[in-house]
Design an enzyme around this catalytic site. Structure first.
Site, PDB file in Angstrom:
ATOM      1  N   CYS A  39      62.092  37.107  24.474  1.00  0.00           N
ATOM      2  CA  CYS A  39      62.575  36.215  25.527  1.00  0.00           C
ATOM      3  C   CYS A  39      63.341  35.035  24.946  1.00  0.00           C
ATOM      4  O   CYS A  39      64.209  34.464  25.610  1.00  0.00           O
ATOM      5  CB  CYS A  39      61.395  35.717  26.357  1.00  0.00           C
ATOM      6  N   ALA A  53      25.865  39.450  44.853  1.00  0.00           N
ATOM      7  CA  ALA A  53      25.690  38.968  46.222  1.00  0.00           C
ATOM      8  C   ALA A  53      24.198  38.919  46.491  1.00  0.00           C
ATOM      9  O   ALA A  53      23.493  39.912  46.294  1.00  0.00           O
ATOM     10  CB  ALA A  53      26.388  39.903  47.213  1.00  0.00           C
ATOM     11  N   GLU A 102      60.520  35.156  32.089  1.00  0.00           N
ATOM     12  CA  GLU A 102      61.712  34.389  31.753  1.00  0.00           C
ATOM     13  C   GLU A 102      62.987  35.177  32.033  1.00  0.00           C
ATOM     14  O   GLU A 102      63.962  34.654  32.569  1.00  0.00           O
ATOM     15  CB  GLU A 102      61.675  33.977  30.271  1.00  0.00           C
ATOM     16  N   LEU A 126      34.140  51.937  44.906  1.00  0.00           N
ATOM     17  CA  LEU A 126      34.626  51.046  43.851  1.00  0.00           C
ATOM     18  C   LEU A 126      36.156  50.970  43.833  1.00  0.00           C
ATOM     19  O   LEU A 126      36.771  50.881  42.769  1.00  0.00           O
ATOM     20  CB  LEU A 126      34.080  51.461  42.475  1.00  0.00           C
ATOM     21  N   THR A 163      23.128  52.027  41.056  1.00  0.00           N
ATOM     22  CA  THR A 163      23.976  51.588  42.167  1.00  0.00           C
ATOM     23  C   THR A 163      24.657  52.778  42.827  1.00  0.00           C
ATOM     24  O   THR A 163      24.773  52.853  44.053  1.00  0.00           O
ATOM     25  CB  THR A 163      25.023  50.576  41.672  1.00  0.00           C
ATOM     26  N   GLY A 205      23.399  46.510  39.328  1.00  0.00           N
ATOM     27  CA  GLY A 205      22.126  46.098  39.884  1.00  0.00           C
ATOM     28  C   GLY A 205      21.369  45.232  38.899  1.00  0.00           C
ATOM     29  O   GLY A 205      21.908  44.787  37.877  1.00  0.00           O
TER      30      GLY A 205
END
Length: 370
Positions: free
Chosen positions: A86, A156, A54, A206, A198, A299
Site C-alpha cells: 500500500c 447466557a 488504502e 451454529l 451442547t 456448556g
C-alpha cells in the site's frame, strides 16, 4: 494533530468494522482521504486477497488524492503478499500526509510502512485513537504476535447464575435482543465452538442468522472425544459455505470416524488428556487453518476447561432477569472450581449495557501468573 483529525479517524474506524469477520487472517482496516476539508475517498478491506483499505480509498478519490491527507486505522503495508504494498500506492497517488491510528504488529511491517512513507517526504502521524484501533483488531494482534487465535467465552445465564433449569431446559433464557447480539458475535468471529453435550442437548445449527438474511457463518467446531455425535445432528446437515470440524481423540471408534468422513465432515484426531481434548493442540491446528478468533458457546464443562487452561481472552455474558433456582440446575462453569475467592478468574475493563430486558456484561480476563 488537527481538531478535525479525530472526526475523520472515527469514520475510518467505522469503515474498518464493516470488515470484521471477513478479512482473516488479515486485519480489519478502514481509510478516509480528505482534501481541503472534504472527504474525497473512502474504503475498507473487504476480504483477504482483495485490495486493502488504502487502495480502495485511493481508487475512490482518483486525482482528488493528490495533496490530500489519508486517515487509516493501521500502518500501511510495505511488503508484497497477495496484493502489492500500500505504501507504493500512497506514494504514487501524491498523498501529502498520513494519519494512522496504530503501527502494524506484523513483523513483516512493524514500522517499515511509516519509514517508507517518511523517506518519500510524506508527513506521518501515529497514535490517534490507538486504543480503539487496537480493540478493533484485538484478534488479529494476538494471532499475529502469538500464533494463536483470540478466544471469546460467551454465556447466557439467569440472575441466579443458571444456564438451564433442573430438567435441562434452556430455551430461551434471554430475550430476542440478546440472541440477536449473540448472532452478531458469530458474524465477527472466524469459528464458533461447542462441546458434544451442547449438541446432544440442544441440537444447534451454529449458523449466523441476522435480519434480512445477513451474516456470515463461522467455522463450526465440535469437541467430541468419543464421537457420540449423531449423523442426524443439524450441525452436520447444513447448507452453509462454512465447514463443520469435529475434534476427537484416537480413542474414538474408527467406524464412527469413517461414517462422518463419508458425510463430508472433517474429523480432527488430537492427543487425549484425562479423557478430554486438550486446548493447546486444538488451538494450534485452528491457527494453522488461519482461524484468528473463536467464540466459545459451550456448556459448563467446556467453559471450565477453557478457563482452567488459560486460553480465554474475553468473556461476554448475557444476564436475564429470571430466577430458575434449584441446587441441581447447572451454572455456566463446571469443574472443580476455585477453593478461595482469591483464586477466582477476574475480569477487567468491564462494560455493562442493556440488551432488551437483559444485561450484557463483557470484560477481559486478567491473566494469572505462574
Amino acid at each position: 494533530m488537527l481538531p478535525e483529525d479525530v472526526e475523520y479517524m472515527r469514520r475510518a474506524l467505522e469503515l474498518a468494522r464493516l470488515g470484521l469477520g471477513r478479512t482473516s487472517p488479515n486485519p480489519a482496516v478502514g481509510a478516509v482521504i480528505v482534501r481541503d476539508g472534504c472527504v474525497v475517498g473512502e474504503g475498507y478491506h473487504q476480504k483477504a486477497g482483495t485490495p486493502h483499505a488504502e487502495v480502495n480509498a485511493l481508487r475512490a478519490a482518483g486525482e482528488g488524492a493528490r495533496g490530500a491527507t489519508l486517515y487509516v486505522t493501521l500502518e500501511p503495508c510495505c511488503h508484497y503478499g497477495r496484493t502489492p504494498p500500500c505504501t507504493e500506492a500512497i506514494k504514487g497517488a501524491g498523498i501529502r500526509r498520513v494519519v494512522a491510528a496504530m503501527a502494524d504488529p506484523n513483523p513483516r511491517v512493524a514500522g517499515g510502512g511509516f519509514q517508507a512513507l517518511r523517506q518519500a517526504g510524506i508527513e506521518v502521524e501515529v497514535g490517534l485513537l490507538e486504543d480503539e484501533a487496537r480493540r478493533l483488531n484485538e484478534a488479529f494482534i494476538k494471532y499475529i504476535t502469538t500464533g494463536r487465535p483470540w478466544v471469546t467465552l460467551k454465556m447466557a445465564l439467569t440472575l441466579d447464575g443458571k444456564i438451564a433449569t433442573r430438567t435441562g431446559a434452556s430455551r430461551w433464557i434471554t430475550g430476542p435482543e440478546a440472541r440477536l447480539k449473540a448472532h452478531e458475535l458469530r458474524d465477527t468471529h472466524d469459528a464458533v465452538l461447542v462441546g458434544i453435550g451442547t449438541v446432544l442437548a440442544d441440537d444447534p445449527e451454529l449458523t449466523t442468522r441476522l435480519p434480512g438474511g445477513r451474516g456470515r457463518d463461522p467455522v463450526r467446531v465440535i469437541l467430541d472425544s468419543r464421537l457420540r455425535i449423531p449423523l442426524t445432528a443439524r450441525v452436520l446437515n447444513l447448507s452453509s459455505p462454512a465447514p463443520t470440524l469435529v475434534a476427537t481423540t484416537a480413542a474414538a471408534p474408527v467406524p464412527a470416524r469413517e461414517r462422518l468422513a463419508a458425510r463430508g465432515v472433517e474429523v480432527l484426531v488430537l492427543p487425549e488428556e484425562d479423557g478430554r481434548i486438550p486446548w493447546e493442540p486444538l488451538l494450534a491446528e485452528l491457527a494453522r487453518r488461519q482461524v484468528t478468533s473463536i467464540l466459545v458457546e459451550g456448556g459448563a464443562g467446556v467453559n471450565a476447561t477453557a478457563l482452567a487452561a488459560g486460553i480465554v481472552d474475553k468473556v461476554v455474558a448475557f444476564i436475564a432477569p429470571r430466577i430458575f433456582g434449584g441446587v441441581t440446575a447447572p451454572g455456566p462453569v463446571g469443574g472443580g472450581g476455585v477453593a478461595t475467592p482469591r483464586e477466582a478468574w477476574q475480569l477487567d475493563r468491564i462494560e455493562v449495557a442493556p440488551c432488551g430486558d437483559d444485561v450484557m456484561l463483557s470484560g477481559y480476563l486478567v491473566k494469572r501468573r505462574g
